[in-house]
Design a protein around this motif. Structure first.
Motif, short mmCIF file in Angstrom:
data_model
loop_
_atom_site.label_atom_id
_atom_site.label_comp_id
_atom_site.label_asym_id
_atom_site.label_seq_id
_atom_site.Cartn_x
_atom_site.Cartn_y
_atom_site.Cartn_z
N LEU A 1 -9.48 8.78 1.44
CA LEU A 1 -8.19 9.21 1.33
C LEU A 1 -8.00 7.87 0.01
O LEU A 1 -7.93 6.72 0.68
CB LEU A 1 -6.86 9.29 1.82
CG LEU A 1 -6.04 10.22 1.34
CD1 LEU A 1 -6.26 11.83 1.45
CD2 LEU A 1 -5.18 10.05 2.77
N PRO A 2 -7.65 8.21 -1.33
CA PRO A 2 -7.58 7.41 -2.33
C PRO A 2 -5.78 6.53 -2.78
O PRO A 2 -5.03 7.93 -2.04
CB PRO A 2 -7.89 8.04 -3.72
CG PRO A 2 -7.69 9.65 -3.46
CD PRO A 2 -7.34 10.27 -2.28
N ARG A 3 -6.15 5.46 -2.62
CA ARG A 3 -4.16 5.42 -2.01
C ARG A 3 -3.73 5.89 -4.08
O ARG A 3 -4.19 6.28 -5.02
CB ARG A 3 -4.17 3.52 -1.98
CG ARG A 3 -5.09 3.05 -2.78
CD ARG A 3 -4.64 1.40 -2.58
NE ARG A 3 -5.29 0.29 -3.50
CZ ARG A 3 -6.15 -0.60 -3.87
NH1 ARG A 3 -7.61 0.12 -2.93
NH2 ARG A 3 -6.70 -1.03 -4.66
N THR A 4 -2.38 5.53 -4.07
CA THR A 4 -1.72 5.74 -4.79
C THR A 4 -1.31 4.62 -5.93
O THR A 4 -1.18 4.28 -6.75
CB THR A 4 -0.29 6.72 -4.67
OG1 THR A 4 -1.04 7.62 -3.66
CG2 THR A 4 0.27 7.07 -5.61
N LEU B 1 1.08 -1.83 -0.24
CA LEU B 1 -0.08 -0.19 -0.01
C LEU B 1 0.70 1.31 0.28
O LEU B 1 1.63 1.69 0.37
CB LEU B 1 -1.15 0.28 1.21
CG LEU B 1 -1.96 0.97 1.88
CD1 LEU B 1 -3.03 0.77 0.75
CD2 LEU B 1 -3.18 0.59 2.90
N VAL B 2 0.52 2.28 -0.86
CA VAL B 2 1.30 3.00 -0.94
C VAL B 2 0.51 4.28 -1.08
O VAL B 2 -0.05 4.21 -1.49
CB VAL B 2 2.29 3.03 -2.42
CG1 VAL B 2 2.66 4.30 -2.62
CG2 VAL B 2 3.17 2.59 -2.39
N LYS B 3 1.00 6.00 -0.40
CA LYS B 3 0.77 6.96 -0.61
C LYS B 3 1.61 8.60 -1.18
O LYS B 3 2.62 8.31 -0.45
CB LYS B 3 -0.48 7.54 0.12
CG LYS B 3 -0.81 8.72 0.03
CD LYS B 3 -2.39 8.38 -0.24
CE LYS B 3 -2.77 10.38 -1.08
NZ LYS B 3 -3.70 10.10 -2.28
N THR B 4 1.14 8.38 -2.37
CA THR B 4 2.54 10.07 -2.53
C THR B 4 1.66 11.45 -2.47
O THR B 4 0.39 10.41 -3.18
CB THR B 4 2.94 9.45 -3.32
OG1 THR B 4 2.29 8.84 -4.66
CG2 THR B 4 4.45 7.76 -3.54
N TYR B 5 2.35 12.09 -1.84
CA TYR B 5 1.71 13.73 -2.33
C TYR B 5 2.90 13.89 -3.00
O TYR B 5 3.96 14.69 -2.69
CB TYR B 5 1.11 14.51 -1.21
CG TYR B 5 -0.02 13.46 -0.25
CD1 TYR B 5 -1.13 13.88 -0.83
CD2 TYR B 5 0.52 13.21 0.71
CE1 TYR B 5 -2.58 13.74 -0.04
CE2 TYR B 5 -0.76 12.38 1.16
CZ TYR B 5 -1.35 12.50 1.17
OH TYR B 5 -2.82 12.41 1.95
N GLY B 6 2.45 13.86 -4.33
CA GLY B 6 3.85 14.91 -5.49
C GLY B 6 5.14 14.30 -5.58
O GLY B 6 5.28 12.55 -5.20
N ALA B 7 5.77 14.51 -4.97
CA ALA B 7 6.95 13.79 -4.18
C ALA B 7 7.07 13.63 -3.00
O ALA B 7 8.14 12.66 -2.29
CB ALA B 7 8.39 14.80 -4.74
N LEU B 8 6.63 13.79 -2.72
CA LEU B 8 6.55 13.34 -0.83
C LEU B 8 5.74 12.16 -0.70
O LEU B 8 4.59 11.59 -1.44
CB LEU B 8 5.65 14.07 0.17
CG LEU B 8 5.96 13.85 1.51
CD1 LEU B 8 6.48 14.53 1.95
CD2 LEU B 8 4.22 14.60 2.10
N THR B 9 6.41 11.12 0.10
CA THR B 9 6.05 9.80 0.44
C THR B 9 5.60 9.51 1.79
O THR B 9 6.07 10.02 2.69
CB THR B 9 6.53 8.53 -0.12
OG1 THR B 9 6.98 8.38 -0.98
CG2 THR B 9 6.44 7.27 -0.12
#
Lengths: 254, 309
Positions: free
Chosen positions: B58-61, B14-22
């Motif tokens: 929150l949708p996952r990446t 399971l991964v969540k990123t915001y642009g460059a921020l993980t």
């Protein structure tokens, strides 16, 4: 992306319950000002004026005041009140963990804003009728018009809310957009004496069309462009409704 | 994965990123039905982000996530109908009273009026707020608000209750009451997921915990097992003087013990610290204490002893 569902009425009900609980505070705030405009301007200023557009000034003014009260009711509800619920009270956050999605929350607030317009517009219309300023049975369609104006303006206000960083930014919306609309949509005076560009700009505003329709209905005379006016209001409302929900979703769910 | 498999939530990569921020950098976990599972970690570890992905806000990446056998991307309403959420921020509806808050919340789930009234009365008794039913929310203490949030989270009779920092800012009495209520939910078979940075709380209420840092899960297990694996049975703590500091390494070299330093303080962990303790007091070291190892030792060992801003 169309995820608006009937659950929006659960949000509407929450707002309605709150309104009913604080009814005593709400009524005066919503109706005091338009009533003062009607009496002070209509009768006060009107007594110095001759006929405007073929009728006494107060009769000319009343249909515009009905529209403006509907406009302000929705604008206030879907800017300050929605922002308060979204950012400060976290009411939106509390609702979106339930099966009611963010689209329904926003749509429910817009529906509520439109309801406030319906109530304000209808109340002002009733005052005008009681003062004998209504001349046609067509005027019974005025509440419907107030609802349409509310749908349009609530959606527009929600769009503004979706991009507003704080409360202060709403003063730009009100000072730079709502107030000019209030003065240049043919509510207080016909726009004939103004230069062509102002008249054309004004024709582009859905509020001008709403005032035309309101005046036609209340005075019992044909509107300049009835079908086009209804279409402008309805289409812009539908576009703004979709757009504001999409923007709001982007803001709240990342 | 299907419902009834005994797994309430499962995540793989399971991964969540915001642009460059993980925020969450690929985590795997399985939460069993009926257990109390804790996510521990310093601020910014990715706990709340993980929770929000579970409760569909929150949708996952990337990666797989199943909540009660459903995919949050595809069936958010179906999942949300069956879970309760107790948020970190108090977001009660301040326009309404305690009882009205519960009723309005039930309405969002489509619970019928009469049914909602019955549940509200029962849950107010459960969190000991019955006599506050008619009070405005603003008049409640923070402990009462927290209890009301728990009652609100249970209004839809969820199979899974998610609590983000459930006792932050509460006094000890209020905290124990919350813990007690969470334990009682176990009898009803309600799965509970808790985030906390109080290790005492995690050890008290969680069947299993996952320690997170920097968006990853470092270890998962029962608190008791993690303590034994990572630390041992006991810890000796001391604040040595300059000369003691230079001598200590040689003195404890003969013992099966690990030493960690945090600022001025040394923590020496061992399975049986008594012989070492005897030696240290004999050698005249001062300010030494021996105590059982705790989850906090595990946490500090794994997430670093430096202060995390």
């Amino acid at each position: 992306m169309s995820r608006v569902s009937g659950k929006l009425w659960r949000v509407w009900r929450r707002n309605f319950d709150s309104f009913r609980k604080y009814l005593h505070v709400n009524v005066l705030g919503n109706l005091g000002e338009p009533f003062l405009y009607l009496v002070a301007m209509g009768y006060g200023l009107g007594s110095f004026l001759g006929d405007v557009d073929g009728v006494s000034y107060v009769r000319f003014l009343a249909p515009g005041i009905v529209v403006s009260s509907a406009m302000f009711a929705a604008a206030y509800e879907c800017t300050y009140m929605s922002f308060l619920k979204m950012v400060h009270l976290k009411t939106y956050d509390a609702i979106i963990v339930t099966p009611v999605g963010i689209e329904d929350v926003v749509a429910g607030d817009i529906a509520w804003g439109a309801t406030k317009s319906l109530m304000s517009g209808t109340a002002m219309f009733a005052v005008a009728a009681a003062l004998g300023l209504v001349e046609s049975w067509w005027a019974l369609l005025v509440p419907l018009l107030a609802l349409l104006v509310g749908f349009h303006f609530a959606s527009l206000s929600m769009l503004v809310t979706s991009v507003s960083p704080n409360f202060d930014s709403f003063s730009y919306f009100f000072e730079l957009f709502v107030t000019p609309l209030f003065f240049f949509s043919g509510i207080f005076f016909p726009l004939d004496p103004f230069p062509a560009w102002i008249r054309i700009a004004s024709r582009l505003s859905p509020i001008t069309h709403a005032v035309d329709l309101s005046r036609a209905l209340m005075l019992g005379r044909p509107a300049p462009t009835p079908l086009a006016s209804v279409a402008v209001l309805a289409v812009t409302a539908a576009v703004l409704f979709r757009w504001s929900i999409a923007r709001m979703r982007r803001r709240l769910i990342r | 994965m299907e419902a009834g498999s005994g797994i309430a939530v499962s995540a793989r990569g399971l991964v969540k990123t915001y642009g460059a921020l993980t925020a969450v950098a690929g985590v795997d976990f399985e939460i069993r039905e009926g257990e109390c599972f804790g996510f521990l970690g310093p601020n910014g570890a990715g706990k709340t982000t993980t929770m929000k992905m579970i409760y569909c806000c929150l949708p996952r990446t990337g990666g797989d996530l199943a909540v009660m056998g459903l995919d949050p991307d595809r069936s958010p309403a179906g999942i949300k109908a069956r879970i309760g959420v107790v948020p970190q921020e108090t977001n009660l509806d301040t326009d309404f009273t305690v009882l009205e808050n519960l009723r309005i919340h039930a309405r969002y789930f489509g619970v019928r009026r009469r049914e909602a009234a019955a549940r509200a009365a029962e849950l107010l008794a459960f969190v000991r707020l019955s006599e506050k039913a008619g009070a405005e929310v603003d008049a409640l203490s923070s402990g009462m608000k927290r209890r009301l949030l728990i009652a609100r989270g249970l209004m839809n009779e969820p199979r899974l209750l998610i609590l983000d920092e459930p006792t932050v800012g509460l006094d000890p009495q209020a905290r124990h009451l919350v813990w007690d209520r969470l334990r009682r939910l176990e009898r009803g078979g309600v799965t509970r997921i808790v985030t906390t940075h109080y290790m005492e709380e995690a050890a008290e209420i969680c069947d299993r915990v996952a320690v997170m840092d920097g968006g990853r899960i470092l270890v998962t297990g029962r608190p008791r097992d993690l303590i034994r694996q990572q630390i041992g049975e006991e810890v000796i703590e001391m604040v040595p003087s300059e000369e003691e500091r230079s001598a200590i390494a040689a003195d404890i070299a003969a013992f099966p013990a690990r030493v960690e330093q945090a600022g001025e303080k040394l923590s020496i962990s061992c399975d049986d610290c008594r012989p070492l303790m005897a030696l240290l007091s004999e050698k005249g070291y001062r300010r030494i204490t021996r105590r059982p190892a705790t989850l906090e030792d595990v946490f500090l060992k794994l997430t670093g002893r430096d202060l995390v801003e």
